[in-house]
Every structure is written in structure tokens, then in C-alpha cells.
Design an enzyme around this catalytic site. Structure first.
Site, mmCIF file in Angstrom:
data_model
loop_
_atom_site.group_PDB
_atom_site.id
_atom_site.type_symbol
_atom_site.label_atom_id
_atom_site.label_comp_id
_atom_site.label_asym_id
_atom_site.label_seq_id
_atom_site.Cartn_x
_atom_site.Cartn_y
_atom_site.Cartn_z
ATOM 1 N N ARG A 58 45.269 45.640 41.537
ATOM 2 C CA ARG A 58 45.149 45.553 40.079
ATOM 3 C C ARG A 58 44.545 46.825 39.539
ATOM 4 O O ARG A 58 43.452 47.213 39.957
ATOM 5 C CB ARG A 58 44.209 44.396 39.687
ATOM 6 C CG ARG A 58 44.794 43.062 39.817
ATOM 7 C CD ARG A 58 44.193 42.074 38.844
ATOM 8 N NE ARG A 58 42.764 41.851 38.986
ATOM 9 C CZ ARG A 58 42.098 41.006 38.223
ATOM 10 N NH1 ARG A 58 42.717 40.344 37.263
ATOM 11 N NH2 ARG A 58 40.816 40.810 38.402
ATOM 12 N N THR A 108 44.067 48.550 33.125
ATOM 13 C CA THR A 108 45.179 47.849 32.452
ATOM 14 C C THR A 108 45.384 46.436 32.998
ATOM 15 O O THR A 108 46.076 45.633 32.372
ATOM 16 C CB THR A 108 46.498 48.615 32.661
ATOM 17 O OG1 THR A 108 46.813 48.592 34.065
ATOM 18 C CG2 THR A 108 46.385 50.052 32.182
ATOM 19 N N ASP A 141 36.974 39.991 48.196
ATOM 20 C CA ASP A 141 35.615 40.411 48.573
ATOM 21 C C ASP A 141 34.862 39.294 49.264
ATOM 22 O O ASP A 141 34.147 39.518 50.240
ATOM 23 C CB ASP A 141 34.836 40.845 47.313
ATOM 24 C CG ASP A 141 35.236 42.236 46.843
ATOM 25 O OD1 ASP A 141 35.818 42.997 47.653
ATOM 26 O OD2 ASP A 141 34.986 42.547 45.679
HETATM 27 N N1 URA Z 1 41.195 37.805 41.527
HETATM 28 C C1 URA Z 1 40.095 37.292 42.107
HETATM 29 O O1 URA Z 1 39.874 37.482 43.288
HETATM 30 N N2 URA Z 1 39.247 36.563 41.351
HETATM 31 C C2 URA Z 1 39.454 36.325 40.047
HETATM 32 O O2 URA Z 1 38.647 35.644 39.416
HETATM 33 C C3 URA Z 1 40.605 36.879 39.447
HETATM 34 C C4 URA Z 1 41.456 37.601 40.220
#
Ligand code: URA
Length: 209
Positions: A104, A108, A203
Site C-alpha cells: 500500500r 495514496t 506486523d
Molecule cells: N491492513 C492491516 O493490516 N490492518 C488494517 O487495519 C488495514 C489494513
């Protein structure tokens, strides 16, 4: 909600509560995700087709049920998708696996592809795309469109948590792809995280923060 299946088995809800807890350690989080993925896999494959084949039990010959058609494909949206993938492969070890690498863009929130590898004959297979979090839906829709461009026609999307905004965007782009989720949370925050959610699934799974 049309084409959205909420799989809210009590065991899933219980395990999900532990996963949401900020104090849950990485190893426990990963183990619970694997356990939940067994239960989710059971539901997402509930209606897949069977055929019969002749086998011999120690007693006699019989026509016994067996999965019909080509092997399933599990498509993991990297990296968090791997947390669901592992448990699904426990239940369907012969499934073929696709990997779609997307990250991601932090500004953006758009999905940027960096890796793609998928089995052949996608057009003849049920493809189950997996990513624990359906947040903006940008990653899920980009991954599924990539699979469709590679021939996949019969696709389902499986996640652990979905945001209402993500479901809306997903269904505007992919109205025919059913969504399976364990829960629908309240909303997305301004950074694109699901709230109350469980934080960053990757994470928490890999201990990278
Ligand atoms: N990706 C994630 O790991 N957690 C979120 O809350 C949104 C996207």
C-alpha cells in the site's frame, strides 16, 4: 448484505478477540490465525462440487465421494495473506497456490504490484483469494483483477476482518465476487486502518513492529 458471508462461529469469534488484544504475542497471534483459517476454509469450501470414484474398503467395493474438477487455487495477497494460506493448505494440501505481491502506498493507499505468480488453467479452477484485512479494498480488488486478467472466472474472496467502506468499494468494482469474512468492523480511520480492528496484520503476524 448481498454476496457477503459473515462466518461468525463462536470459536472464530473467541479466537478473534484474543487476536485483537494488543497484548497478544506474535506467536500466539500467528497460531490463532492458522486455527481460524481452518474454520474459515471449511465454510468457504462448503458448497464445492463432489463426484464419486470406485474404491475398495476392507469390506467391499463402494462408490465414494471425492472432490470434482481441477485442484483449487488459493491466491495469497502478500504478505499478510500467507497467514491465512498456511492454515488453508493444512485442510486442502493439494491446492495450487498463487502469490500476488502488493504494497500500500502510504500516501495514496493505492495498491502497487511487485510480484505475481499463478498456476496455469486458472479459468478451469475455483480461485479463493485470501487477505486477512479488507480495509480500503484497493489491494484485494487489484489482486483479483490481476487474477481475472490471467483467466480466473470463478473467484471468492476470504478475509478475517472487513470494513464497511472496503466492502462497498469492493462490490462496486467486483459485484460478482462473493466475500467471506469473520467480522465486519465499525469503520476505517483516516490512515486506512480498520477500527477497532487488530492493527497491522502483517506486523502482528511477523513481529515487524
Ligand atoms: N491492513 C492491516 O493490516 N490492518 C488494517 O487495519 C488495514 C489494513
Amino acid at each position: 448484505m448481498h454476496n457477503v458471508n459473515v462466518i461468525d462461529h463462536p470459536l472464530i469469534q473467541h479466537k478473534l478477540t484474543i487476536m485483537r488484544n494488543v497484548d497478544t504475542p506474535t506467536a500466539v497471534f500467528r497460531q490463532l490465525l492458522r486455527e481460524i483459517s481452518h474454520l474459515l476454509c471449511y465454510e468457504v469450501t462448503r458448497d464445492i462440487k463432489l463426484t464419486t470414484k470406485t474404491i475398495h474398503t476392507p469390506m467391499q467395493e463402494m462408490q465414494a465421494p471425492t472432490l470434482a474438477g481441477k485442484k483449487l487455487v488459493f491466491a495469497s495477497i502478500l504478505r499478510a495473506g500467507n497467514g491465512l494460506l498456511e492454515g488453508m493448505l493444512d485442510l486442502v494440501p493439494s491446492a495450487r497456490v498463487a502469490h500476488v505481491g502488493l504494497y500500500r502506498d502510504h500516501d495514496t493507499l493505492e495498491a502497487i504490484e511487485y510480484y505475481y505468480k499463478a498456476p496455469v488453467n486458472l479459468q478451469d479452477r475455483l480461485v479463493i483469494a485470501v487477505d486477512p484485512m479488507l480495509a480500503t479494498s484497493n489491494s484485494a480488488t487489484a489482486a483479483i483483477e490481476k487474477l481475472q486478467n490471467s483467466g480466473a472466472k470463478n473467484i471468492r474472496f476470504l478475509c478475517l476482518l472487513a470494513a464497511p467502506e472496503g466492502i462497498k468499494n469492493f462490490q462496486e468494482r467486483l459485484p460478482d465476487v462473493p466475500i467471506y469474512t469473520a467480522a465486519i468492523d465499525e469503520k476505517l480511520n483516516e490512515k486506512g486502518y480498520i477500527v477497532p480492528g487488530l492493527g497491522d496484520a502483517g506486523d502482528r503476524m511477523y513481529g515487524t513492529k
